[in-house]
Design an enzyme around this catalytic site. Structure first.
Site, PDB file in Angstrom:
ATOM      1  CG  HIS A   1      -2.225  -0.719   0.915  1.00 41.71           C
ATOM      2  ND1 HIS A   1      -3.184  -0.204   0.070  1.00 41.71           N
ATOM      3  CD2 HIS A   1      -2.691  -1.916   1.330  1.00 41.71           C
ATOM      4  CE1 HIS A   1      -4.201  -1.047  -0.013  1.00 41.71           C
ATOM      5  NE2 HIS A   1      -3.932  -2.096   0.738  1.00 41.71           N
TER       6      HIS A   1
ATOM      7  CG  ASP B   1      -2.628   1.630   3.970  1.00 40.71           C
ATOM      8  OD1 ASP B   1      -2.517   2.624   3.224  1.00 40.71           O
ATOM      9  OD2 ASP B   1      -1.720   1.287   4.755  1.00 40.71           O
TER      10      ASP B   1
ATOM     11  CE1 TYR C   1      -8.589   4.935 -14.218  1.00 36.70           C
ATOM     12  CE2 TYR C   1      -7.101   5.846 -12.576  1.00 36.70           C
ATOM     13  CZ  TYR C   1      -7.811   4.775 -13.083  1.00 36.70           C
ATOM     14  OH  TYR C   1      -7.756   3.563 -12.457  1.00 36.70           O
TER      15      TYR C   1
ATOM     16  CD  GLU D   1      -0.513   4.184  11.847  1.00 40.48           C
ATOM     17  OE1 GLU D   1      -0.188   4.254  13.058  1.00 40.48           O
ATOM     18  OE2 GLU D   1      -0.722   3.105  11.248  1.00 40.48           O
TER      19      GLU D   1
END
Length: 409
Positions: free
Chosen positions: A114, A119, A313, A390
């Site tokens: 990831h 994630d 895209y 985090e």
């Protein structure tokens, strides 16, 4: 060092306590992020990731639907009162890399990682669903949570749109929002801009065919190598002479291949590369001009040319009004020092663009540079050494929830 989640909650606002509640969910958010990080999956079929999300949402008052063509997951939260529907999105898939971060929850798959932070997107969206479920009585309408596989080049959003994610609440969603984590921005900083935020991404392949022969006698051959080399310069000149500097494009030839050894003139040569633009008009222009340039250069060298452009895209375009609202909302929820108006788009691409083609909305970046690291020096998204702080995630959780609360007052 003061972290991004140490900001006080502004009293007396409709979102008072929201950031504190997002922080209170941090253990859940981190646990899901790390579980998904340990077991990354690529592409459109991510069964283990889908199961982890279902378990994280267990017990919440959500209507959950799994995709048929992919392992997508759509969850709908009904508010206490009737009203419109809004969509929040998090992508789920990993990249084909061997992780070298040294984390104690590093990928257990040597071929997947990831490295783009999906994630964290999964974890933030799941915690936002929990926050909003606790605030159902404040919602006049429905929230659609879009857990999407296959963002990394597999057009996962398009599959989910085809299967009805935009109408999952029984009525077409009226606005959409998503957050993408970035390792090269200050942790906790929300960044976005109105209009084009990210580029389109198309790829091209050119096959040049001549007549092979001995390297000592080129006069008896039709050498495709100088023709291919001339095409590189001609394509770059095309960009500077056919495309407006006020609506730019980037064209990069990223692979050239020809021949097998030093004394053979090959019969064929191949070019591949990428095209990035910030408007659909310029995108169409470059896609139309590229084959012409290659064919005409090839003809000058006596070679046959087949040039194909593979659509990727579209341009990711933020609605002007909604982007302005998100900037104001971010200042209220996170504090004005944690919100930044981007001056320029990024030339990377994103398949949330398919959603924003159909529904007005906004996409934003969330900085997550590790503490003590200069954002300019941090390993970037898509590096096998990238690290995300985090402690930035509660800011993303709070913003996702705030967007829905604001839209469904």
């Amino acid at each position: 060092m003061t972290g991004p989640t140490d900001l006080p909650t502004l009293p007396g606002t409709p979102f008072a306590g929201l950031l504190d509640d997002a922080r209170a969910l941090q253990d859940r958010t981190v646990a899901l992020r790390r579980a998904v990080h340990r077991h990354p999956e690529q592409g459109l079929h991510l069964p283990r990731t889908q199961t982890a999300i279902r378990e994280a949402l267990d017990g919440l008052p959500l209507e959950i639907t799994e995709g048929k063509a992919t392992t997508s997951l759509t969850a709908v939260l009904r508010g206490a009162r009737p009203g419109p529907a809004v969509l929040l999105r998090g992508d789920m898939d990993a990249l084909p890399l061997t992780e070298e971060t040294g984390l104690d929850f590093a990928s257990e798959d040597p071929e997947s990682m990831h490295a783009c932070g999906h994630d964290t997107h999964v974890a933030m969206l799941a915690s936002a669903a929990r926050l909003l479920a606790e605030r159902r009585d404040q919602l006049a309408g429905s929230v659609v949570f879009m857990f999407q596989p296959g963002e990394e080049g597999h057009h996962g959003a398009r599959f989910m749109i085809h299967e009805g994610v935009l109408d999952a609440a029984g009525t077409r969603v009226e606005r959409a929002f998503g957050v993408h984590i970035l390792a090269n921005a200050r942790s906790g900083l929300l960044q976005l801009r109105p209009g084009p935020l990210m580029a389109s991404a198309d790829s091209f392949h050119v096959r040049v065919t001549g007549k092979g022969g001995h390297g000592s006698a080129p006069q008896h051959t039709i050498d495709p190598v100088p023709a291919a080399a001339a095409m590189v310069g001609a394509l770059h000149t095309m960009i500077t002479r056919r495309v407006s500097v006020f609506d730019p494009a980037v064209l990069s030839v990223t692979r050239i291949q020809a021949g097998t050894t030093s004394n053979i003139i090959p019969e064929t040569a191949e070019l591949e590369g990428t095209i990035r633009t910030l408007s659909e008009q310029t995108r169409a222009l470059v896609r139309a001009e590229l084959p012409k340039v290659c064919e005409q250069v090839g003809a000058a060298y006596g070679c046959r040319v087949v040039a194909d452009v593979e659509p990727g895209y579209p341009v990711t375009v933020n609605d002007d009004r909604i982007a302005a609202e998100v900037l104001a909302l971010g200042a209220e929820v996170l504090g004005p020092d944690n919100v930044e108006l981007l001056s320029d788009p990024l030339m990377g691409a994103e398949d949330f663009s398919y959603v924003l083609q159909r529904v007005p909305g906004a996409y934003a970046f969330l900085g997550a540079c590790p503490p003590g690291v200069d954002p300019a020096e941090a390993a970037a998204n898509h590096s096998n050494r990238v690290l995300f702080d985090e402690e930035a995630m509660p800011n993303g959780v709070a913003m996702l929830a705030a967007f829905a609360l604001d839209a469904l007052r």
